[in-house]
Design an enzyme around this catalytic site. Structure first.
Site, PDB file in Angstrom:
ATOM      1  N   ASP A  29       1.550  -9.156   3.277  1.00  0.00           N
ATOM      2  CA  ASP A  29       2.029  -9.372   1.900  1.00  0.00           C
ATOM      3  C   ASP A  29       2.048 -10.826   1.433  1.00  0.00           C
ATOM      4  O   ASP A  29       3.002 -11.262   0.764  1.00  0.00           O
ATOM      5  CB  ASP A  29       3.439  -8.767   1.738  1.00  0.00           C
ATOM      6  N   GLU A  77       2.021  -5.257  -0.753  1.00  0.00           N
ATOM      7  CA  GLU A  77       3.011  -4.293  -1.222  1.00  0.00           C
ATOM      8  C   GLU A  77       2.781  -4.045  -2.712  1.00  0.00           C
ATOM      9  O   GLU A  77       2.675  -5.003  -3.485  1.00  0.00           O
ATOM     10  CB  GLU A  77       4.450  -4.818  -1.007  1.00  0.00           C
ATOM     11  N   LYS A 134       0.133  -0.877   0.503  1.00  0.00           N
ATOM     12  CA  LYS A 134       1.260  -0.092   1.004  1.00  0.00           C
ATOM     13  C   LYS A 134       2.349   0.008  -0.068  1.00  0.00           C
ATOM     14  O   LYS A 134       2.664  -0.969  -0.729  1.00  0.00           O
ATOM     15  CB  LYS A 134       1.812  -0.733   2.287  1.00  0.00           C
ATOM     16  N   CYS A 167       9.460  -7.039   5.196  1.00  0.00           N
ATOM     17  CA  CYS A 167       8.203  -6.324   5.504  1.00  0.00           C
ATOM     18  C   CYS A 167       7.655  -6.651   6.886  1.00  0.00           C
ATOM     19  O   CYS A 167       7.024  -5.795   7.517  1.00  0.00           O
ATOM     20  CB  CYS A 167       7.183  -6.595   4.409  1.00  0.00           C
TER      21      CYS A 167
END
Ligand code: TIU
Length: 237
Positions: A29, A77, A134, A167
């Site tokens: 991310d 993300e 994701k 994350c």
């Protein structure tokens, strides 16, 4: 020394034995909305400098990793433009003035295809490097990451990116339960909160490495440099 199977890398709680042919670098991310001044995170009042310290170490590591011919994977993300995969609970969490899906400083916040959702230019994925989109904090939830890793015979992960306690930690815990050995590089992971950076790393290496190992990028780069210098070793197990 060559970096074939069994190269020992200094780490806590004890050395990590790198098997390059079966190891993937997973960069979590490193998106503009989390890292750039003027992005979503900074608009919420977060100090992005706490995360930006990871950019240069990640850039150097990624260059060395690519030069050694090893597998790098990137995650982002975010959500579908129609927000059909955005849980209502995640949408309203935080009671922010702007939330996921709203128009933010760099397009709709954490929506795929928007500028702020994309990876920062310093670490932009190269052609052929898998990008995992994701919807959650963990990179395994509702993605094909596990299949991609299994299809390539990967058993070890080097995990970097942001944020350490959210994350990165969630992904390492997911990976651990799926049987992967994870090495987390402390200079390549960042948090907006120093206490969470410290605790996030401590929780990984505690209890004899309950979730994995914690090391540094310089030690890993030194270990993979021989692969770069010896083309025959690339992909060798
Ligand atoms: N990538 C990631 O960690 N997403 C977050 O929302 N992190 C926070 O720390 N908020």
């Amino acid at each position: 020394m060559t970096a074939s199977a069994g190269t020992s890398i200094t780490a806590e709680p004890y050395p990590f034995v790198l098997d390059p042919a079966h190891c993937a670098l997973v960069i979590i991310d490193m998106q503009r909305d989390f890292l750039e001044p003027g992005g979503f995170a900074s608009a919420l009042g977060n100090d992005v400098a706490m995360l930006r310290r990871t950019v240069e170490p990640n850039r150097k590591l990624l260059a060395a990793w690519r030069a050694a011919g090893l597998l790098a994977i990137h995650t982002r993300e975010g959500h579908r433009p129609d927000l059909a995969d955005l849980p209502p609970a995640k949408k309203v969490r935080g009671h922010g003035a702007i939330t996921i899906g709203d128009e933010g400083p760099m397009g709709r916040i954490l929506v795929r295809g928007e500028a702020g959702h994309d990876i920062i230019p310093e670490l932009y994925p190269a052609p052929g490097e898998p990008v995992i989109d994701k919807p959650g904090k963990g990179a395994f939830f509702a993605t094909d990451l596990h299949a991609i890793l299994q299809n390539r015979g990967i058993t070890q992960l080097v995990v970097t990116g942001v944020t350490t306690e959210v994350c990165v930690n969630t992904t390492v815990r997911e990976a651990n339960d799926r049987g992967y050995d994870c090495l987390v590089l402390e200079d390549c992971v960042g948090s907006y909160f120093q206490a969470f950076q410290d605790a996030g790393l401590a929780m990984i290496r505690a209890q004899g490495g309950i979730f994995g190992w914690v090391g540094t990028s310089s030690d890993l780069i030194a270990a993979i440099a021989p692969i770069e210098q010896t083309p025959a070793l690339k992909g060798a197990a």
